[in-house]
Motif scaffolding. Structure first.
Motif, PDB file in Angstrom:
ATOM      1  N   TYR A 203      55.131 -54.704  46.522  1.00 22.63           N
ATOM      2  CA  TYR A 203      55.799 -53.288  46.234  1.00 22.63           C
ATOM      3  C   TYR A 203      56.237 -52.699  46.876  1.00 22.63           C
ATOM      4  O   TYR A 203      57.228 -51.757  47.312  1.00 22.63           O
ATOM      5  N   LEU A 204      55.098 -51.968  48.158  1.00 29.88           N
ATOM      6  CA  LEU A 204      55.514 -50.983  49.426  1.00 29.88           C
ATOM      7  C   LEU A 204      56.130 -51.517  50.494  1.00 29.88           C
ATOM      8  O   LEU A 204      57.503 -50.949  50.591  1.00 29.88           O
ATOM      9  N   GLU A 205      56.157 -52.953  50.543  1.00 28.26           N
ATOM     10  CA  GLU A 205      57.072 -52.940  51.635  1.00 28.26           C
ATOM     11  C   GLU A 205      58.729 -53.203  50.946  1.00 28.26           C
ATOM     12  O   GLU A 205      59.234 -53.281  51.867  1.00 28.26           O
ATOM     13  N   SER A 206      58.774 -53.517  49.778  1.00 31.16           N
ATOM     14  CA  SER A 206      60.499 -53.280  49.493  1.00 31.16           C
ATOM     15  C   SER A 206      60.517 -51.779  49.757  1.00 31.16           C
ATOM     16  O   SER A 206      61.850 -51.361  49.957  1.00 31.16           O
ATOM     17  N   THR A 211      64.035 -48.174  53.057  1.00 32.07           N
ATOM     18  CA  THR A 211      64.726 -47.415  54.306  1.00 32.07           C
ATOM     19  C   THR A 211      65.216 -47.747  55.235  1.00 32.07           C
ATOM     20  O   THR A 211      65.724 -47.081  55.766  1.00 32.07           O
ATOM     21  N   GLU A 212      65.115 -48.694  55.577  1.00 34.49           N
ATOM     22  CA  GLU A 212      66.443 -49.608  56.849  1.00 34.49           C
ATOM     23  C   GLU A 212      67.789 -50.079  56.795  1.00 34.49           C
ATOM     24  O   GLU A 212      68.520 -49.410  57.537  1.00 34.49           O
ATOM     25  N   LYS A 229      54.854 -47.156  54.495  1.00 31.64           N
ATOM     26  CA  LYS A 229      55.587 -46.276  56.005  1.00 31.64           C
ATOM     27  C   LYS A 229      57.600 -46.908  55.968  1.00 31.64           C
ATOM     28  O   LYS A 229      57.386 -47.434  55.678  1.00 31.64           O
ATOM     29  N   ALA A 230      57.793 -45.986  56.262  1.00 31.50           N
ATOM     30  CA  ALA A 230      59.006 -45.666  56.633  1.00 31.50           C
ATOM     31  C   ALA A 230      60.045 -46.315  57.747  1.00 31.50           C
ATOM     32  O   ALA A 230      59.071 -46.457  58.987  1.00 31.50           O
TER      33      ALA A 230
END
Length: 459
Positions: A203-206, A211-212, A229-230
């Protein structure tokens, strides 16, 4: 398919709040707009009044002739629709351009400057607030929102002159990965939709991947307390915000007599004496984010201040139905544990000396299974909790997963009981309440008008 080539648009799941906003965009463009939804609703009836052709049975024969040319008809569907849906299969098997709602929004963010709001919770209120601030300013905007704005009575705003489009960026099914934001706010990343993502880390990786996608020259406005982390591209500025810290934040907050005032602190220009027109404590933080994005895109101090003062809220988001000296009754779309906790905290700030009763209808079996302990902990911040059965939405029952697993884990000292949804009106008739809030994303909201009438008779 380019927008200029489209003559007809067909929606599968036409009555969804996000789908209806895009349908309205194409209606305003003068295209043939049609679609299917499972049930008639106030929203689908409004769309029909505006010119959309909608039917309510899954039947290929009901697809209008104008929507049967694959060269000129775009098909838009919601991820909540089954892959076995007969009409969806018809369009796919016959070579039509079939896109998710998010793909269409992605096209709009590539042709406009997309101002997107993402997050587990807070995104509807923040995006609607930002859209209102910008719409009433000299900058103006288009907007596709996840709720009905009380200022405009719709979830869609159109401008003939503005290059900006405000969009609620939905993480469900990774939909927001289709977007190309010019700027984005990220309000929260508390894990949700684990039936899609599987793990908190995924979920956080998504969100990190999201942000990329911010376009160089744009900006990320991110809450200070997020566990992620952005990873922005070169040329993208990053700002932080929250209620009380970060590049953008509030100071000198005063909450009394049902009103709120605060000062807006900004690296661009500070603004004193902000008075939110929808004075809910959580809207201090949401307002900081909305003003930050609007200010970064040219809104003046006076426009920001006036926009906040004239903002009236969103249907089902801290939506007051009755508010007088004896009774308060409202509905809130909160359906994640953190949203419920924020709701409880906001109500305690506003009505700390009054008994607050929450009636909660859990949404989805999987969400209940994954977060029942967190739901119980959040609900334990209310004085009294009433639980109804789970609203299944798109899901089938899971053995052993009922509202009772939440009920059993509510902390001692909290009054609690379970009732059937259909018994809710009689339950209210036979009880008196000080502050009553309906929580959840299900259909308990359908009783709100009836409940409000019952309570108002007690004046």
């Amino acid at each position: 398919m380019e927008i200029k080539d489209i003559k007809a648009v067909y929606f599968i799941g036409a009555g969804g709040i996000g789908m209806s906003a895009i349908a309205r965009y194409f209606i305003r463009k003068g295209m043939v707009v049609a679609g299917y939804d499972r049930t008639s609703s106030a929203l689908t009836r409004q769309l029909e009044n505006e010119g959309m052709l909608i039917h309510y049975e899954e039947n290929v024969d009901d697809i209008p002739h104008a929507c049967r040319n694959k060269e000129t008809c775009l098909v838009v569907y919601t991820p909540a629709v089954s892959d076995n849906h007969k009409e969806l299969l018809y369009f796919r098997n016959n070579g039509f351009e079939v896109q998710k709602r998010a793909q269409v929004l992605g096209t709009l963010t590539r042709t406009h400057k997309g101002l997107c709001v993402a997050g587990t919770h807070g995104k509807t209120s923040t995006s609607t607030m930002c859209a209102h601030i910008m719409h009433q300013s000299h900058v103006e905007c288009n907007a596709f929102l996840g709720g009905i704005s009380k200022n405009y009575g719709t979830n869609y705003i159109l401008s003939d002159s503005s290059d900006f489009v405000v969009i609620e960026a939905d993480e469900f099914d990774r939909s927001f990965h289709w977007l190309s934001p010019w700027m984005t706010v990220i309000t929260s990343t508390d894990p949700d939709h684990l039936d899609i993502y599987g793990t908190k880390e995924a979920y956080l990786e998504s969100f990190r991947h999201y942000t990329e996608l911010i376009r160089p020259g744009g900006a990320l406005i991110i809450h200070t307390d997020l566990e992620m982390k952005a990873n922005v591209q070169d040329g993208v500025k990053t700002y932080t915000y929250s209620r009380d810290k970060g590049d953008f934040h509030a100071e000198n907050i005063v909450i009394e007599d049902g009103e709120i005032t605060f000062d807006f602190v900004s690296p661009i220009e500070n603004i004193t004496g902000i008075k939110p027109g929808h004075p809910i404590p959580i809207n201090i933080e949401n307002g900081v984010a909305a003003m930050a994005m609007a200010q970064l895109n040219g809104c003046t101090a006076n426009e920001l201040k006036y926009g906040m003062e004239t903002y009236r809220g969103v249907d089902r988001r801290f939506d007051f139905k009755v508010r007088n000296d004896k009774h308060v009754f409202l509905t809130d779309y909160a359906h994640h544990p953190k949203e419920i906790l924020q709701s409880a905290k906001s109500l305690k700030e506003l009505y700390g000396n009054r008994k607050i009763t929450a009636i909660f209808q859990p949404h989805l079996y999987t969400r209940t299974r994954d977060f029942y302990q967190d739901f119980a902990n959040s609900l334990s911040h209310f004085d009294e909790v009433i639980l109804t059965d789970i609203y299944p939405a798109r899901e089938q029952p899971i053995p052993g997963i009922t509202s009772k697993i939440i009920f059993d884990n509510i902390k001692p000292g909290v009054e609690k009981q379970m009732i059937r949804k259909e018994d809710f009106p009689d339950f209210v008739k036979n009880r008196d309440f000080d502050v009553l809030v309906i929580l959840g994303a299900g259909d308990l909201e359908n009783y709100a008008t009836q409940i409000a009438q019952i309570i108002e008779k007690r004046k």
